[in-house]
Design a protein around this motif. Structure first.
Motif, mmCIF file in Angstrom:
data_model
loop_
_atom_site.group_PDB
_atom_site.id
_atom_site.type_symbol
_atom_site.label_atom_id
_atom_site.label_comp_id
_atom_site.label_asym_id
_atom_site.label_seq_id
_atom_site.Cartn_x
_atom_site.Cartn_y
_atom_site.Cartn_z
ATOM 1 N N GLN A 298 -77.935 -11.414 -32.921
ATOM 2 C CA GLN A 298 -77.929 -10.882 -31.569
ATOM 3 C C GLN A 298 -79.220 -11.289 -30.867
ATOM 4 O O GLN A 298 -80.259 -11.496 -31.500
ATOM 5 C CB GLN A 298 -77.819 -9.348 -31.594
ATOM 6 C CG GLN A 298 -76.555 -8.819 -32.247
ATOM 7 C CD GLN A 298 -76.610 -7.328 -32.456
ATOM 8 O OE1 GLN A 298 -77.175 -6.835 -33.421
ATOM 9 N NE2 GLN A 298 -76.019 -6.579 -31.516
ATOM 10 N N ALA A 299 -79.152 -11.378 -29.537
ATOM 11 C CA ALA A 299 -80.356 -11.732 -28.783
ATOM 12 C C ALA A 299 -80.206 -11.319 -27.323
ATOM 13 O O ALA A 299 -79.150 -11.539 -26.709
ATOM 14 C CB ALA A 299 -80.626 -13.236 -28.871
ATOM 15 N N HIS A 300 -81.244 -10.721 -26.794
ATOM 16 C CA HIS A 300 -81.396 -10.526 -25.362
ATOM 17 C C HIS A 300 -82.341 -11.628 -24.875
ATOM 18 O O HIS A 300 -83.472 -11.740 -25.354
ATOM 19 C CB HIS A 300 -81.991 -9.148 -25.051
ATOM 20 C CG HIS A 300 -81.111 -8.008 -25.457
ATOM 21 N ND1 HIS A 300 -80.082 -7.536 -24.671
ATOM 22 C CD2 HIS A 300 -81.096 -7.249 -26.593
ATOM 23 C CE1 HIS A 300 -79.481 -6.528 -25.282
ATOM 24 N NE2 HIS A 300 -80.071 -6.338 -26.457
ATOM 25 N N GLN A 301 -81.867 -12.439 -23.923
ATOM 26 C CA GLN A 301 -82.644 -13.593 -23.481
ATOM 27 C C GLN A 301 -82.758 -13.589 -21.963
ATOM 28 O O GLN A 301 -81.778 -13.345 -21.254
ATOM 29 C CB GLN A 301 -81.995 -14.898 -23.948
ATOM 30 C CG GLN A 301 -81.925 -15.015 -25.466
ATOM 31 C CD GLN A 301 -81.161 -16.238 -25.926
ATOM 32 O OE1 GLN A 301 -80.114 -16.565 -25.387
ATOM 33 N NE2 GLN A 301 -81.664 -16.914 -26.943
ATOM 34 N N ALA A 302 -83.948 -13.889 -21.461
ATOM 35 C CA ALA A 302 -84.198 -13.947 -20.023
ATOM 36 C C ALA A 302 -84.879 -15.265 -19.697
ATOM 37 O O ALA A 302 -85.703 -15.768 -20.472
ATOM 38 C CB ALA A 302 -85.059 -12.770 -19.579
ATOM 39 N N PHE A 303 -84.524 -15.818 -18.542
ATOM 40 C CA PHE A 303 -85.082 -17.100 -18.099
ATOM 41 C C PHE A 303 -85.466 -17.001 -16.631
ATOM 42 O O PHE A 303 -84.715 -16.438 -15.817
ATOM 43 C CB PHE A 303 -84.049 -18.223 -18.287
ATOM 44 C CG PHE A 303 -84.390 -19.495 -17.548
ATOM 45 C CD1 PHE A 303 -85.332 -20.373 -18.055
ATOM 46 C CD2 PHE A 303 -83.777 -19.806 -16.341
ATOM 47 C CE1 PHE A 303 -85.645 -21.539 -17.376
ATOM 48 C CE2 PHE A 303 -84.086 -20.963 -15.660
ATOM 49 C CZ PHE A 303 -85.025 -21.844 -16.175
ATOM 50 N N ASN A 325 -89.345 -18.337 -20.619
ATOM 51 C CA ASN A 325 -88.204 -17.956 -21.453
ATOM 52 C C ASN A 325 -88.647 -16.856 -22.400
ATOM 53 O O ASN A 325 -89.622 -17.025 -23.147
ATOM 54 C CB ASN A 325 -87.685 -19.140 -22.273
ATOM 55 C CG ASN A 325 -87.254 -20.308 -21.408
ATOM 56 O OD1 ASN A 325 -88.086 -21.040 -20.885
ATOM 57 N ND2 ASN A 325 -85.963 -20.497 -21.284
ATOM 58 N N GLY A 326 -87.947 -15.761 -22.381
ATOM 59 C CA GLY A 326 -88.229 -14.673 -23.295
ATOM 60 C C GLY A 326 -86.974 -14.278 -24.052
ATOM 61 O O GLY A 326 -85.872 -14.296 -23.496
#
Length: 797
Positions: A298-303, A325-326
């Motif tokens: 699983q991953a929460h990703q923000a750009f 990118n986080g």
């Protein structure tokens, strides 16, 4: 030895290339009113004497070149989506000629419902292949999925991206090498929204302008920078569902003017997937280890992407681009292990639980200055980039004994990795008389990497330091390079490009914990490059062009491959780097043919020395435990060919169908024993697009691999079939796309390994079968429309 090889190939190429009568050459430059090259513009020439058509697509510099034209009168037509079409009559004479075409933005055409212009999915531009990602973006939730669907590219389940070589390709973003591990690049690409990709450039044999550390070729992902005049943007959202679901949402906005332009892209992804792995490893002739693992990732990703460009006049251009990118990826592994005899007598049975919680941050800052020396394409381009990467991982694991009963082994720890990377590059391009193009440049990169790990073991309720996994490793890398290359038409319609690149390498690694060890590599290497192209003949107005390329390259081990930190995979397998790795060198020869800028056939060979690869050895101290690491194995020879056929775009139906064959031969040592290994594999790929109406489009893409190979794992037959349905509404402002990936669930990868002391078989599946929907709404108004009072336009990409 290298200069001799270089000259031998030059002599071979000159003798091999057929000699025909020299024809006339014509070059068309296509730019907008701001002098920006219009890559992908359609340039057409019609001979008025026999009405035959010659078609070209403008390259990344905005140039379209025609060779071997007959002297006479021609009708020239230049078109590009969203710009006014230019038509004019020209005369081709005995001289080398060039025409500069300026296209103006067509505000009325932007508001029309039907757009008839079309770009090819794949086209050849000199030594690179350009892929239009737009048909693939509508059925993808991130940039990695676009690459997975791109014809001719292969993305393995560990994130390695391959072209025609057994070595992974080097990934560039906006021309910048990322110098990251496969795992970190995969995390980065999963956070990039699919609509942010303008084009994908594939260079299997890059020129001397590019870093020599690209034995597997280069994939350059060019992101949109919002250069169009006007204020416009888009809102996107979507999801796809497999065993678990992925969701994403994003917004982009551009404010473009004649002098100052700015843009911002924001995107959020929530990824969730399941991986299943089953294997059987022979520990002794009468004893087998059976393993079954289920991993939920699983991953929460923000750009966030943003930029600003300033063009005070036609000569100067300054730009700034930033990306953040986080990601918060987690993985939960449940692993069952059974050791049994050939008579199915149970010796032991255990259950492993491994949890990895990570915090990933990547910050990229790019500054660029471009000065145009003239209107012919001469320019001086200087870029400075800084990248910060941080990856903190907390791991918690346990090994519980079901049979025989023993105390549960518990452990946990932290691994913190941090990297700073600075790159400075300056390139000079001169368009000289007699169509000579001279390129020269210098580049320097500085990389500092630091890894710290601190692990503990819990036994019977007491906690003790883990001296084996506790680690401290520092790595420094300095690479300085300069190059010179030139190109021009020479004789018999042949265009030649030759270059030479020098790279000085300094690599220093220091492990201070658990033992004080270090290594230093310092060397200077030369890398020649030769490229020849020649139009052969025409069939029904389509021109057949041949290309021949020679290149020498290096593949340096990355910091993850060198880091001796131990990564616990399960009770019977761990991963570690190898500080003793040496760089590998490859000489590549390729001959290919294109039809009207579409590559249709290629054959080539890679000769590699000191090849290093991922290997699995038996732990020298623990008989049942295996270690996955990297090692230099010796020499390899890879022979390949690929072919592509299809119907050109522009009509109601378009398709491309291709095949690639690779044959690898290894000669060296594996786990200290002589290694002689060879294997051939086929990869078939296809893409189809059918227009069901002016607003409806159906796509199908897929690939199949037979007798595949990943390092020394021998793979079975597997593949993937993807479907997409694209429908536009509201004068093309609203786009709704339905997608189905791995429809037949054929990405189950069977594997076996029989090298050294390891003999294992198994299969792996990574939750590829997914069904989803993407929604995008485009909005905006151009500067000309605002002044004229015209309605909002549809932002055509």
């Amino acid at each position: 030895m290298v200069p001799k090889t270089y000259l031998s190939f030059l002599l071979f190429a000159i003798i091999f290339t057929p000699l025909f009568l020299q024809g006339q050459s014509l070059q068309i430059s296509v730019r907008d009113t701001g002098r920006t090259p219009l890559t992908g513009a359609t340039v057409q020439l019609q001979n008025t004497s026999d009405s035959t058509w010659h078609n070209r697509i403008a390259d990344i510099h905005g140039f379209a070149r025609f060779e071997r034209l007959s002297v006479g009168f021609y009708n020239l037509r230049v078109s590009y989506i969203g710009f006014e079409t230019v038509e004019k009559a020209i005369t081709v004479n005995n001289d080398e000629q060039r025409f500069d075409i300026i296209l103006r933005e067509d505000a009325i055409a932007l508001g029309e419902v039907t757009v008839t212009a079309s770009r090819p999915l794949i086209r050849q531009e000199g030594d690179r292949m350009i892929i239009d990602p737009e048909p693939l973006a509508s059925i993808s939730t991130n940039t990695l999925e676009i690459l997975e669907s791109t014809p001719g590219l292969f993305v393995d389940q560990d994130g390695g991206i391959f072209l025609s070589s057994a070595t992974p390709a080097t990934i560039l973003i906006n021309g910048r090498e990322q110098k990251m591990s496969n795992q970190d690049i995969t995390t980065l690409l999963r956070s990039l929204p699919p609509s942010s990709v303008l084009r994908i450039e594939v260079m299997r044999t890059p020129s001397a302008r590019y870093s020599a550390s690209s034995s597997g070729g280069i994939i350059n992902i060019v992101l949109r920078r919002g250069a169009r005049i006007g204020r416009f943007g888009s809102i996107t959202s979507g999801f796809n569902q497999g065993y678990y679901g992925n969701r994403f949402a994003g917004v982009s906005f551009n404010n473009g003017g004649d002098v100052i332009s700015s843009y911002v892209n924001l995107n959020y992804n929530n990824n969730d997937g399941l991986e299943e792995l089953n294997s059987a490893r022979f520990l002794r002739p009468d004893t087998t280890l059976f393993q079954s693992a289920r991993t939920r990732r699983q991953a929460h990703q923000a750009f966030a992407g943003y930029g600003l460009s300033f063009d005070p006049n036609e000569r100067w251009s300054l730009n700034y681009d930033g990306r953040i990118n986080g990601s918060l990826p987690t993985s939960n592994v449940r692993n069952n292990n059974l050791i049994a005899t050939s008579e199915t007598e149970r010796i032991s049975e255990t259950r492993n639980r491994i949890t990895n919680d990570s915090k990933f941050l990547n910050i990229q800052q790019d500054f660029g200055v471009r000065y145009r020396l003239d209107t012919l394409g001469s320019e001086w381009d200087t870029r400075l980039g800084y990248n910060f990467n941080r990856n903190d991982i907390f791991q918690d694991y346990s090994s519980g004994f079901i049979f025989p009963e023993n105390p549960t082994i518990l452990g946990d720890g932290d691994n913190d990795q941090q990297r700073h990377f600075v790159q400075l590059q300056s390139d000079l391009i001169l368009q000289l008389p007699r169509e000579v193009r001279l390129e020269a440049g210098v580049s320097s990169s500085w990389q500092d990497y630091d890894s710290r790990s601190d692990f503990r073991i819990n036994l019977n309720g007491s906690q003790f330091p883990d001296p084996i996994r506790t680690n401290a490793f520092n790595y420094r890398e300095r690479i300085h390079a300069l190059y010179l290359q030139a190109s021009r038409p020479i004789f018999a319609g042949i265009t030649a490009k030759g270059g030479l690149r020098m790279e000085n390498t300094f690599m220093e690694g220091n492990q201070t914990i658990p033992a004080d060890t270090s290594f230093v590599v310092q060397r200077t290497d030369w890398f020649p490059y030769l490229y020849l192209s020649r139009p052969l003949f025409q069939i029904a107005g389509f021109e057949i062009t041949s290309f021949m390329i020679y290149r020498r390259s290096i593949n340096r081990p990355g910091y993850q491959s060198l880091n001796p930190y131990i990564n616990y995979v399960d009770q019977f397998l761990y991963e570690t780097g190898n500080p003793a790795l040496k760089p590998q060198f490859t000489e590549n020869y390729e001959f290919n043919i294109s039809l009207n800028d579409m590559p249709i056939f290629a054959v080539g060979r890679n000769n590699t020395t000191d090849i290093f690869s991922s290997v699995i050895y038996r732990d020298p101290n623990l008989d049942n435990v295996a270690v996955r690491t990297f090692d230099n194995l010796g020499e390899s020879t890879e022979t390949y060919f690929r072919a592509i056929a299809g119907i050109p775009p522009g009509g109601r139906y378009f398709f491309a169908l291709g095949a690639q064959y690779n044959h690898n031969e290894y000669n060296g040592f594996y786990e200290g024993e002589p290694l002689i290994f060879s294997r051939g594999s086929w990869r078939f790929f296809t893409f189809h697009m059918l227009r069901l109406g002016s607003n409806t489009r159906l796509t199908m893409s897929g690939f199949m691999m037979t007798r595949g190979q990943m390092n020394f794992l021998e793979l079975g037959t597997f593949g993937q079939l993807n479907l997409g349905l694209n429908q536009t509404f509201l004068d093309r402002r609203l786009t709704v796309s339905l997608s189905a990936r791995d429809v037949l669930r054929t990405m189950v990868t069977e594997f076996q390994l029989n090298q050294g002391s390891i003999s294992t078989t198994g299969d792996r599946y990574a939750d590829n079968q997914r069904f989803g929907i993407n929604i995008r709404y485009n909005f905006g108004i151009s500067d000309r429309q605002e002044r004229s009072g015209l309605p909002d336009f549809d932002m055509v990409e």
